[in-house]
Write an enzyme that holds these catalytic residues in place. Structure first.
Site, PDB file in Angstrom:
ATOM      1  CG  ASP A   1      -2.559  -3.408   4.459  1.00 55.99           C
ATOM      2  OD1 ASP A   1      -3.667  -3.127   3.964  1.00 55.99           O
ATOM      3  OD2 ASP A   1      -2.055  -4.552   4.350  1.00 55.99           O
TER       4      ASP A   1
ATOM      5  CB  CYS B   1      -5.663  -0.871   3.810  1.00 53.27           C
ATOM      6  SG  CYS B   1      -6.919  -2.146   3.994  1.00 53.27           S
ATOM      7  CG  ASN B   2      -7.321  -0.454  -2.415  1.00 56.20           C
ATOM      8  OD1 ASN B   2      -7.459   0.411  -3.265  1.00 56.20           O
ATOM      9  ND2 ASN B   2      -6.203  -1.142  -2.293  1.00 56.20           N
TER      10      ASN B   2
ATOM     11  CB  CYS C   1      -6.676  -5.876  -2.501  1.00 52.92           C
ATOM     12  SG  CYS C   1      -6.005  -6.585  -0.980  1.00 52.92           S
ATOM     13  CB  THR C   2      -2.226  -2.652  -0.589  1.00 59.42           C
ATOM     14  OG1 THR C   2      -2.778  -3.072   0.677  1.00 59.42           O
ATOM     15  CG2 THR C   2      -2.773  -1.284  -0.946  1.00 59.42           C
TER      16      THR C   2
HETATM   17  N1  DGL Z   1      -4.802  -4.776   1.807  1.00 59.89           N
HETATM   18  C1  DGL Z   1      -6.191  -4.513   1.936  1.00 59.89           C
HETATM   19  C2  DGL Z   1      -6.724  -3.712   0.754  1.00 59.89           C
HETATM   20  O1  DGL Z   1      -5.988  -3.004   0.111  1.00 59.89           O
HETATM   21  C3  DGL Z   1      -7.134  -5.635   2.201  1.00 59.89           C
HETATM   22  C4  DGL Z   1      -6.696  -6.798   2.959  1.00 59.89           C
HETATM   23  C5  DGL Z   1      -7.732  -7.446   3.857  1.00 59.89           C
HETATM   24  O2  DGL Z   1      -8.769  -7.949   3.396  1.00 59.89           O
HETATM   25  O3  DGL Z   1      -7.436  -7.417   5.037  1.00 59.89           O
HETATM   26  O4  DGL Z   1      -7.890  -3.754   0.470  1.00 59.89           O
END
Ligand code: DGL
Length: 254
Positions: A12, A75-76, A185-186
């Site tokens: 992530d 991480c999406n 978003c995770t």
């Molecule tokens: N955790 C990430 C996701 O799932 C995004 C975090 C970020 O913007 O860095 O999209």
């Protein structure tokens, strides 16, 4: 150093993928997980696509040196920017990318109004437009870009007063109006208390972690690659800062 290919790499942009690791650990307790968060470069979600892709490929390359049998992109944002490149670069590897849980939302609430909270990058990508098209006839989708929330979760403040103030203008007008909100978003499951309070008790929150963990198990089983224990979790972060790694461990138990 482990050089056998028996880790499941979990990646992530920072601490958010721990919300996926929670489900992976439950689903696959005998596996060896190597979690890497790129907090030094977080947030990814407000960067241009090319930068997100390069950061993701660089992180994957580092993880590959440690011996992976599978890579879970938890991480999406990284999934939408780089999953095809990862699959092309590592054709032998099982590569699984999380995506917003719109399918479970539309299965559960046909005809309902569903919010998708995600980073600006995830919401603007072609991959999300395709996902949206698939479900446009099944439910009414409201996009909810939540820039700024990742930084608060990275600081361990997902359920603090600052998160509430940041999210109030976005979510309060929707109080009681949505059947569900997809946490796309995770990082956002670590702000679930705040989100729920602002949307009201009738809005169900859905995350992609459980589906991603089931898919990982399914793929490893099909490939005959399941480990039969003992399980292990290694947590590493590009910040090289003990506090960030400690935050990961405490989020894992949340
Ligand atoms: N955790 C990430 C996701 O799932 C995004 C975090 C970020 O913007 O860095 O999209």
């Amino acid at each position: 150093m482990n050089t056998k290919q028996d880790y499941i790499g979990v990646f992530d942009s920072g601490v958010g993928g721990i919300s996926v690791l929670r489900h992976l650990r439950r689903e696959l307790p005998n596996e060896r997980f190597l979690y890497f968060g790129d907090s030094a470069n977080a947030p990814y979600g407000t960067r241009p696509t090319g930068e997100i892709r390069n950061l993701t490929l660089a992180a994957a390359e580092k993880l590959m040196e440690r011996g992976l049998k599978a890579l879970v992109v938890a991480c999406n944002t990284a999934t939408s920017a780089a999953i095809e490149d990862l699959r092309r670069r590592y054709p032998e590897l099982i590569v699984i990318g999380i995506e917003p849980a719109l399918k479970p939302a539309s299965d559960r609430f046909p005809g309902g109004m569903v919010g998708v909270m995600a980073t600006p990058a995830t919401l603007r990508e072609e991959k999300f437009a395709r996902l949206l098209n698939r479900f446009a006839d099944h439910c009414q989708v409201v996009k909810l870009p939540a820039a700024g929330l990742v930084e608060l979760v990275e600081a361990g403040k997902g359920n603090g007063i600052e998160a509430e103030e940041l999210l109030r203008p976005l979510l309060e007008p929707l109080y009681g109006k949505l059947s569900a909100v997809v946490l796309g978003c995770t990082h956002y499951p670590f702000a679930a208390g705040t989100i729920s309070r602002l949307l009201g008790p009738d809005t169900v929150l859905l995350e992609g972690g459980p589906g991603t963990a089931r898919e990982t198990k399914r793929r490893l089983t099909a490939a005959g690659l399941l480990h039969d224990g003992p399980g292990e979790i290694v947590v590493e972060n590009s910040l090289n800062c003990a506090r960030t790694v400690e935050l990961c461990w405490s989020l894992l138990e949340e």
